[in-house]
Design an enzyme around this catalytic site. Sequence first.
Site, PDB file in Angstrom:
ATOM      1  N   ASN A  10      25.177 -27.696  55.098  1.00  0.00           N
ATOM      2  CA  ASN A  10      24.749 -26.464  55.754  1.00  0.00           C
ATOM      3  C   ASN A  10      23.398 -26.746  56.405  1.00  0.00           C
ATOM      4  OD1 ASN A  10      23.868 -23.946  56.480  1.00  0.00           O
ATOM      5  ND2 ASN A  10      23.841 -23.084  54.400  1.00  0.00           N
ATOM      6  N   LYS A  12      21.653 -24.825  58.255  1.00  0.00           N
ATOM      7  CA  LYS A  12      20.799 -23.632  58.365  1.00  0.00           C
ATOM      8  C   LYS A  12      20.154 -23.558  59.752  1.00  0.00           C
ATOM      9  CE  LYS A  12      20.373 -23.732  53.401  1.00  0.00           C
ATOM     10  NZ  LYS A  12      19.599 -23.465  52.183  1.00  0.00           N
ATOM     11  N   HIS A  96      26.365 -16.455  52.295  1.00  0.00           N
ATOM     12  CA  HIS A  96      25.307 -17.317  51.756  1.00  0.00           C
ATOM     13  C   HIS A  96      24.175 -16.439  51.231  1.00  0.00           C
ATOM     14  CE1 HIS A  96      22.040 -20.211  51.544  1.00  0.00           C
ATOM     15  NE2 HIS A  96      22.968 -21.146  51.490  1.00  0.00           N
ATOM     16  N   GLU A  98      21.117 -16.595  51.527  1.00  0.00           N
ATOM     17  CA  GLU A  98      20.075 -16.268  52.515  1.00  0.00           C
ATOM     18  C   GLU A  98      20.519 -15.117  53.404  1.00  0.00           C
ATOM     19  OE1 GLU A  98      19.632 -20.288  53.891  1.00  0.00           O
ATOM     20  OE2 GLU A  98      18.755 -20.803  51.950  1.00  0.00           O
ATOM     21  N   GLU A 168      26.367 -21.169  44.283  1.00  0.00           N
ATOM     22  CA  GLU A 168      25.016 -21.590  44.648  1.00  0.00           C
ATOM     23  C   GLU A 168      24.005 -20.694  43.933  1.00  0.00           C
ATOM     24  OE1 GLU A 168      24.958 -23.930  48.601  1.00  0.00           O
ATOM     25  OE2 GLU A 168      24.644 -21.827  49.051  1.00  0.00           O
ATOM     26  N   GLY A 174      16.975 -25.034  47.660  1.00  0.00           N
ATOM     27  CA  GLY A 174      15.739 -25.455  48.315  1.00  0.00           C
ATOM     28  C   GLY A 174      14.556 -25.620  47.379  1.00  0.00           C
ATOM     29  N   SER A 214      20.108 -27.803  45.680  1.00  0.00           N
ATOM     30  CA  SER A 214      19.354 -29.038  45.427  1.00  0.00           C
ATOM     31  C   SER A 214      20.228 -30.231  45.057  1.00  0.00           C
ATOM     32  CB  SER A 214      18.270 -28.789  44.354  1.00  0.00           C
ATOM     33  OG  SER A 214      17.331 -27.834  44.827  1.00  0.00           O
ATOM     34  N   GLY A 235      22.192 -28.423  51.448  1.00  0.00           N
ATOM     35  CA  GLY A 235      21.270 -27.947  52.485  1.00  0.00           C
ATOM     36  C   GLY A 235      20.383 -29.083  52.956  1.00  0.00           C
TER      37      GLY A 235
HETATM   38  P1  13P Z   1      19.558 -27.083  49.288  1.00  0.00           P
HETATM   39  O1  13P Z   1      20.531 -28.226  49.158  1.00  0.00           O
HETATM   40  O2  13P Z   1      18.472 -27.349  50.299  1.00  0.00           O
HETATM   41  O3  13P Z   1      19.041 -26.629  47.963  1.00  0.00           O
HETATM   42  O4  13P Z   1      20.379 -25.837  49.903  1.00  0.00           O
HETATM   43  C1  13P Z   1      21.594 -25.476  49.355  1.00  0.00           C
HETATM   44  C2  13P Z   1      22.247 -24.487  50.229  1.00  0.00           C
HETATM   45  O5  13P Z   1      21.764 -23.386  50.422  1.00  0.00           O
HETATM   46  C3  13P Z   1      23.498 -24.889  50.894  1.00  0.00           C
HETATM   47  O6  13P Z   1      24.154 -23.792  51.454  1.00  0.00           O
END
Ligand code: 13P
Length: 252
Positions: A10, A12, A96, A98, A168, A174, A214, A235
């Site tokens: 992803n 983003k 997601h 976010e 997730e 993140g 992560s 991510g």
């Molecule tokens: P990270 O791998 O940066 O923690 O993000 C995970 C994520 O939100 C994937 O959709």
Amino acid sequence: MSRIPLIAGNWKMYKTGPEAVETARKLASLCSDIHGVEIMIAPTFLSLPLVAASVEGTPVKIGAQNLHFEKQGAFTGEVSADMIKATGAEYVIIGHSERRQYFGETDALVCKKIKSAIRAGLKPVLCVGETETQRDEEKTILVLDKQVSDGLKGCGLDELKDLILAYEPVWAIGTGKSASVDQVQQVHTYLRSLLEQLFSSEFSSQTRILYGGSVKPENVKALMGIEDVDGALVGGASLDAGTFIKIIEYNR
Ligand code: 13P
């Protein structure tokens, strides 16, 4: 029941069109002899057609990060499932954290998006996960139950054949702090039993459940070794082709 693992990136709100194409091309050249695992990247809407064209005929598949649930109409700034499908994308990430956190997406909205993706022939990746507070208050299962049940409300078994679920935990996204093997095992086992309870045991055993939060080259092998984990949604570590390929090759 064999479930082919899916390793998805992803991206983003990172990378301009040319940057996305460069990374996608590099990734495609690195995975030319990868077998037994599906690979997907989800760039921004703007980069979708460019990236899709640049990896055509390679093992790298494409997904979008969001969609609007209507087919078309006066919805300034939005993009429909048909428009995504027309770029050559196969997948779409829905719900997601976010989107839920910063754009107010509710389970009811997520459900409309899932149905719209299915109608257009896109494979929906439904994201669920608890916040740190919810985990501390021991509400994880309650939260996941609602997100899955309401997110898939009214969907028939035949419609959901391409559904992918992604766990997730919000506190692991993140932060560099992945969930532990025990925590992931517990939740994935629960999610599979929930799918059985809501739909059927055949459906539950066929549906891929990804872990995200992560995921890195250093922890991917342990996470993918967990029963009921059928891939990863990555991510930060998917933004660099050289790093992402190490995650994709977790089994080597
Ligand atoms: P990270 O791998 O940066 O923690 O993000 C995970 C994520 O939100 C994937 O959709």
